[in-house]
Enzyme design. Structure first.
Site, PDB file in Angstrom:
ATOM      1  N   VAL A   1      38.254  42.966  37.616  1.00 52.63           N
ATOM      2  CA  VAL A   1      37.095  43.790  37.261  1.00 52.63           C
ATOM      3  C   VAL A   1      37.414  44.298  35.857  1.00 52.63           C
ATOM      4  O   VAL A   1      38.215  45.218  35.695  1.00 52.63           O
ATOM      5  CB  VAL A   1      36.891  44.939  38.251  1.00 52.63           C
ATOM      6  CG1 VAL A   1      35.698  45.797  37.844  1.00 52.63           C
ATOM      7  CG2 VAL A   1      36.691  44.395  39.675  1.00 52.63           C
ATOM      8  N   PRO A   2      36.835  43.687  34.800  1.00 50.99           N
ATOM      9  CA  PRO A   2      37.407  43.776  33.449  1.00 50.99           C
ATOM     10  C   PRO A   2      37.127  45.081  32.707  1.00 50.99           C
ATOM     11  O   PRO A   2      36.402  45.112  31.710  1.00 50.99           O
ATOM     12  CB  PRO A   2      36.768  42.578  32.738  1.00 50.99           C
ATOM     13  CG  PRO A   2      35.433  42.437  33.394  1.00 50.99           C
ATOM     14  CD  PRO A   2      35.664  42.781  34.845  1.00 50.99           C
ATOM     15  N   CYS A   3      37.758  46.146  33.155  1.00 52.05           N
ATOM     16  CA  CYS A   3      37.587  47.425  32.476  1.00 52.05           C
ATOM     17  C   CYS A   3      38.179  47.407  31.077  1.00 52.05           C
ATOM     18  O   CYS A   3      37.848  48.267  30.243  1.00 52.05           O
ATOM     19  CB  CYS A   3      38.189  48.560  33.305  1.00 52.05           C
ATOM     20  SG  CYS A   3      39.886  48.296  33.852  1.00 52.05           S
ATOM     21  N   HIS A   4      39.061  46.430  30.784  1.00 49.97           N
ATOM     22  CA  HIS A   4      39.624  46.333  29.435  1.00 49.97           C
ATOM     23  C   HIS A   4      38.575  45.916  28.407  1.00 49.97           C
ATOM     24  O   HIS A   4      38.807  46.040  27.204  1.00 49.97           O
ATOM     25  CB  HIS A   4      40.792  45.340  29.412  1.00 49.97           C
ATOM     26  CG  HIS A   4      40.448  43.956  29.854  1.00 49.97           C
ATOM     27  ND1 HIS A   4      40.257  43.620  31.182  1.00 49.97           N
ATOM     28  CD2 HIS A   4      40.245  42.812  29.144  1.00 49.97           C
ATOM     29  CE1 HIS A   4      39.967  42.338  31.269  1.00 49.97           C
ATOM     30  NE2 HIS A   4      39.948  41.827  30.040  1.00 49.97           N
TER      31      HIS A   4
END
Length: 290
Positions: A257-260
């Site tokens: 889940v690409p919070c970056h």
């Protein structure tokens, strides 16, 4: 309430490429205005330029110089300005089928009910283990329904990382089981296994607001970025940027889940729960594959 999970043995690996890569990223971040050369970086790390170039390129798919260009603030701003359409809409224009797809890694997800979240893990059995990843040690946590947790640790900080994750669901039962988590590590970090034939199932455990933010994150395609205000608009709460930032920071399934890929105002590379250097590493690693 269950006791906090404990590691059964020291799993700190030695000789990880990421240790070298992390030092390079930190040097680049601190001294990017001076445009450090490969020779200077190699000298600071006590390696030959050829050795450093090979290690870094094998890891990221691009040279240290190209990596510098890929993760600077200017690059982040270019990502945000690249399309006339809002980026969340652009993700559909470039062929993404919807929020179930994460770049070339196909992800299916389900969200546990708010009641399950309020129970703080009661009735859940979570199996966990640390695995070597491109971004240091990865703590993987799974339930019988799919991947529920993914965190990162530098060598020597494994206990703190494990405590951080287990305290999110203090009523769950935690079992150290590397055999159960190893297939997930392979699916997540081996690009050759990113296939629609084997979708990766993730289980989102959070409040209703957090779930909407995390599902919005799943729409961000690889090699792109959005701001907190973009996400706030996407979930229908355009003034909730601060709350969105807090929910992004509590994302329990990092990288997948690409919070970056969520940036601050004006495209600034803001903090990351597992370290800003690691956030830069993820963006650069993805830049090498786009």
């Amino acid at each position: 309430m269950n006791a906090i999970a404990q590691l059964k043995k020291d799993i700190t690996p030695e000789g990880q490429d990421y240790d070298t890569v992390r030092e390079v990223i930190e040097l680049i971040t601190e001294e990017y205005r001076d445009q450090p050369s490969l020779e200077m970086l190699a000298d600071r790390l006590g390696q030959s330029p050829t050795q450093l170039q090979k290690t870094f390129t094998r890891w990221a798919g691009l040279s240290p110089k190209a990596f510098l260009q890929a993760v600077t603030l200017d690059h982040a701003k270019r990502l945000l300005r690249k399309e006339d359409l809002p980026l969340l809409e652009t993700s559909f224009e470039v062929g993404l089928s919807g929020p179930s797809r994460l770049h070339d890694l196909f992800v299916t997800h389900e969200a546990m009910s708010p009641g399950d979240w309020k129970a703080r893990g009661n009735g859940l059995v979570m199996r966990y283990a640390f695995h070597i990843s491109p971004f240091g040690l990865a703590l993987i946590m799974v339930t019988d329904r799919g991947l529920a947790g993914l965190a990162f640790s530098d060598s020597g900080n494994e206990k703190a990382c494990l405590a951080d994750m287990t305290c999110r669901w203090p009523n769950a039962e935690f079992i150290e089981d590397p055999h159960a988590t190893a297939p997930y590590a392979a699916r997540i970090f081996e690009r050759s296994k990113w296939s629609s034939d084997q979708p990766l199932r993730v289980v989102l455990i959070g409040s209703d607001f957090q779930l909407r933010v995390w599902e919005s994150l799943l729409k961000i395609p690889m090699g792109r970025a959005v701001t907190y205000s973009d996400i706030a608009r996407d979930i229908g709460q355009p003034t909730a940027m601060r709350a969105v930032g807090a929910a992004v920071g509590r994302n329990p399934i990092s990288f997948v889940v690409p919070c970056h890929r969520a940036l601050g105002k004006n495209g600034q590379l803001t903090g990351y729960h597992w370290g800003l250097t690691r956030k830069r590493a993820m963006l650069g690693w993805e830049a090498g594959d786009t």
